[in-house]
Every structure is written in structure tokens, then in C-alpha cells.
Design a protein around this motif. Sequence first.
Motif, PDB file in Angstrom:
ATOM      1  N   ARG A 107      15.532   0.633  -8.278  1.00  0.00           N
ATOM      2  CA  ARG A 107      15.939   1.763  -7.437  1.00  0.00           C
ATOM      3  C   ARG A 107      14.783   2.105  -6.508  1.00  0.00           C
ATOM      4  O   ARG A 107      13.623   2.011  -6.894  1.00  0.00           O
ATOM      5  N   ILE A 108      15.108   2.528  -5.312  1.00  0.00           N
ATOM      6  CA  ILE A 108      14.091   2.943  -4.335  1.00  0.00           C
ATOM      7  C   ILE A 108      14.196   4.454  -4.184  1.00  0.00           C
ATOM      8  O   ILE A 108      15.271   4.980  -3.901  1.00  0.00           O
ATOM      9  N   LYS A 109      13.077   5.146  -4.368  1.00  0.00           N
ATOM     10  CA  LYS A 109      13.073   6.595  -4.231  1.00  0.00           C
ATOM     11  C   LYS A 109      11.925   7.029  -3.324  1.00  0.00           C
ATOM     12  O   LYS A 109      10.813   6.517  -3.433  1.00  0.00           O
ATOM     13  N   LEU A 110      12.230   7.982  -2.449  1.00  0.00           N
ATOM     14  CA  LEU A 110      11.204   8.527  -1.566  1.00  0.00           C
ATOM     15  C   LEU A 110      10.356   9.550  -2.313  1.00  0.00           C
ATOM     16  O   LEU A 110      10.880  10.370  -3.067  1.00  0.00           O
ATOM     17  N   LEU A 111       9.061   9.503  -2.105  1.00  0.00           N
ATOM     18  CA  LEU A 111       8.164  10.508  -2.655  1.00  0.00           C
ATOM     19  C   LEU A 111       8.341  11.812  -1.894  1.00  0.00           C
ATOM     20  O   LEU A 111       8.392  11.810  -0.669  1.00  0.00           O
ATOM     21  N   GLN A 112       8.439  12.894  -2.604  1.00  0.00           N
ATOM     22  CA  GLN A 112       8.559  14.210  -1.962  1.00  0.00           C
ATOM     23  C   GLN A 112       7.160  14.746  -1.662  1.00  0.00           C
ATOM     24  O   GLN A 112       6.323  14.787  -2.545  1.00  0.00           O
TER      25      GLN A 112
ATOM     26  N   ALA B 278       0.814  -1.217   0.000  1.00  0.00           N
ATOM     27  CA  ALA B 278       0.000   0.000   0.000  1.00  0.00           C
ATOM     28  C   ALA B 278       0.849   1.269   0.000  1.00  0.00           C
ATOM     29  O   ALA B 278       0.366   2.339  -0.373  1.00  0.00           O
ATOM     30  N   SER B 279       2.112   1.161   0.390  1.00  0.00           N
ATOM     31  CA  SER B 279       2.995   2.328   0.471  1.00  0.00           C
ATOM     32  C   SER B 279       3.956   2.433  -0.711  1.00  0.00           C
ATOM     33  O   SER B 279       4.870   3.242  -0.691  1.00  0.00           O
ATOM     34  N   VAL B 280       3.755   1.594  -1.734  1.00  0.00           N
ATOM     35  CA  VAL B 280       4.662   1.556  -2.887  1.00  0.00           C
ATOM     36  C   VAL B 280       3.896   1.913  -4.153  1.00  0.00           C
ATOM     37  O   VAL B 280       2.767   1.474  -4.348  1.00  0.00           O
ATOM     38  N   GLN B 281       4.533   2.722  -5.001  1.00  0.00           N
ATOM     39  CA  GLN B 281       3.954   3.071  -6.299  1.00  0.00           C
ATOM     40  C   GLN B 281       4.971   2.762  -7.386  1.00  0.00           C
ATOM     41  O   GLN B 281       6.174   2.910  -7.170  1.00  0.00           O
ATOM     42  N   PRO B 282       4.498   2.349  -8.558  1.00  0.00           N
ATOM     43  CA  PRO B 282       5.456   2.132  -9.646  1.00  0.00           C
ATOM     44  C   PRO B 282       6.008   3.461 -10.118  1.00  0.00           C
ATOM     45  O   PRO B 282       5.294   4.450 -10.224  1.00  0.00           O
ATOM     46  N   GLY B 283       7.296   3.485 -10.371  1.00  0.00           N
ATOM     47  CA  GLY B 283       7.942   4.724 -10.805  1.00  0.00           C
ATOM     48  C   GLY B 283       8.459   4.608 -12.225  1.00  0.00           C
ATOM     49  O   GLY B 283       8.081   3.695 -12.964  1.00  0.00           O
ATOM     50  N   PRO B 284       9.350   5.517 -12.604  1.00  0.00           N
ATOM     51  CA  PRO B 284       9.865   5.535 -13.973  1.00  0.00           C
ATOM     52  C   PRO B 284      10.659   4.275 -14.321  1.00  0.00           C
ATOM     53  O   PRO B 284      11.356   3.709 -13.485  1.00  0.00           O
ATOM     54  N   LEU B 285      10.540   3.883 -15.577  1.00  0.00           N
ATOM     55  CA  LEU B 285      11.295   2.772 -16.123  1.00  0.00           C
ATOM     56  C   LEU B 285      12.151   3.333 -17.251  1.00  0.00           C
ATOM     57  O   LEU B 285      11.651   3.992 -18.151  1.00  0.00           O
ATOM     58  N   ASP B 286      13.454   3.118 -17.151  1.00  0.00           N
ATOM     59  CA  ASP B 286      14.357   3.616 -18.194  1.00  0.00           C
ATOM     60  C   ASP B 286      15.423   2.570 -18.470  1.00  0.00           C
ATOM     61  O   ASP B 286      15.359   1.453 -17.948  1.00  0.00           O
ATOM     62  N   GLU B 287      16.399   2.925 -19.282  1.00  0.00           N
ATOM     63  CA  GLU B 287      17.438   1.958 -19.653  1.00  0.00           C
ATOM     64  C   GLU B 287      18.331   1.564 -18.474  1.00  0.00           C
ATOM     65  O   GLU B 287      18.974   0.518 -18.511  1.00  0.00           O
ATOM     66  N   ASP B 288      18.390   2.368 -17.421  1.00  0.00           N
ATOM     67  CA  ASP B 288      19.214   2.049 -16.250  1.00  0.00           C
ATOM     68  C   ASP B 288      18.497   1.150 -15.244  1.00  0.00           C
ATOM     69  O   ASP B 288      19.123   0.565 -14.384  1.00  0.00           O
ATOM     70  N   GLY B 289      17.196   1.073 -15.315  1.00  0.00           N
ATOM     71  CA  GLY B 289      16.446   0.250 -14.370  1.00  0.00           C
ATOM     72  C   GLY B 289      15.064   0.804 -14.125  1.00  0.00           C
ATOM     73  O   GLY B 289      14.533   1.599 -14.907  1.00  0.00           O
ATOM     74  N   TRP B 290      14.501   0.380 -13.011  1.00  0.00           N
ATOM     75  CA  TRP B 290      13.128   0.722 -12.654  1.00  0.00           C
ATOM     76  C   TRP B 290      13.118   1.314 -11.258  1.00  0.00           C
ATOM     77  O   TRP B 290      13.828   0.841 -10.371  1.00  0.00           O
ATOM     78  N   SER B 291      12.315   2.328 -11.042  1.00  0.00           N
ATOM     79  CA  SER B 291      12.221   2.966  -9.732  1.00  0.00           C
ATOM     80  C   SER B 291      10.909   2.601  -9.050  1.00  0.00           C
ATOM     81  O   SER B 291       9.867   2.573  -9.686  1.00  0.00           O
ATOM     82  N   LEU B 292      11.025   2.337  -7.762  1.00  0.00           N
ATOM     83  CA  LEU B 292       9.850   2.175  -6.917  1.00  0.00           C
ATOM     84  C   LEU B 292       9.751   3.431  -6.063  1.00  0.00           C
ATOM     85  O   LEU B 292      10.733   3.839  -5.435  1.00  0.00           O
TER      86      LEU B 292
END
Length: 112
Positions: free
Chosen positions: A106-111, A60-74
Motif C-alpha cells: 500500500r502507498i500512503k502519504l505522510l501527513q 530518499a522519499s520513501v520510508q518503511p511503514g506498518p506491516l500487518d496481515e493485510d500487507g505492507w505500507s510504504l
Amino acid sequence: MSSAPRYITPKRVRATVPSPTPVAVALRTHEGLNQLSARLEASRRRLRVIGPALPGHLLASVQPGPLDEDGWSLLVANAAVAAKLRHLLPRLEALLGQAGLPGRIRIKLLQR
């Protein structure tokens, strides 16, 4: 006859406004938007693959993020969720590899 000048009232010209294009049609017909739509769907697909491996409260606290040639962000809601996900990264990346979707997460915090 009166000597007052006669004026012709100007014709009112109505501006023509094109009918709006539905978003789904715009996404399909525009090349850049079509690529963006494909990347968004690929990101959502990756989250569906790893979702069963995440504890219920964590998903519930995770959203799919950008996908690019370097990987995928959560994208995660807070640092505690990010820390827990970092412990699960090897398992999550293995699940993606088994599904034919290899790559680095990659794990990124939502601002907020």
C-alpha cells in the motif's frame, strides 16, 4: 527548664527511583514490544529488498511503514512519489515474492 514544647524533626525519606531500563532490553523482555520490534525489522527488510529497484531520488522519499496481515505500507513524502510508486508496484511486489516476502504493498502519504 523551659515550658516550650520540643518537636522532633521529621526524618526525610528519599523516594527510591529504579534505575532506567535500556530500550534494547525493554524491547527484548516485553512481549508486545518484542513483537513490535520484529515487525519494524521486517518492514525495514522489505524496503532493503525493493530499494535497488527504486531510482535513487525516489528511495530518499520513501520510508518503511506498518506491516500487518493485510500487507505492507510504504510511506511517501508527496503525491508525485506516490504516483511513480504505483507504476512500479507490480515489479516491487514481484521482488518481494522472489525474496519469500509475498504480500500487497500500500502507498500512503505522510501527513505533515
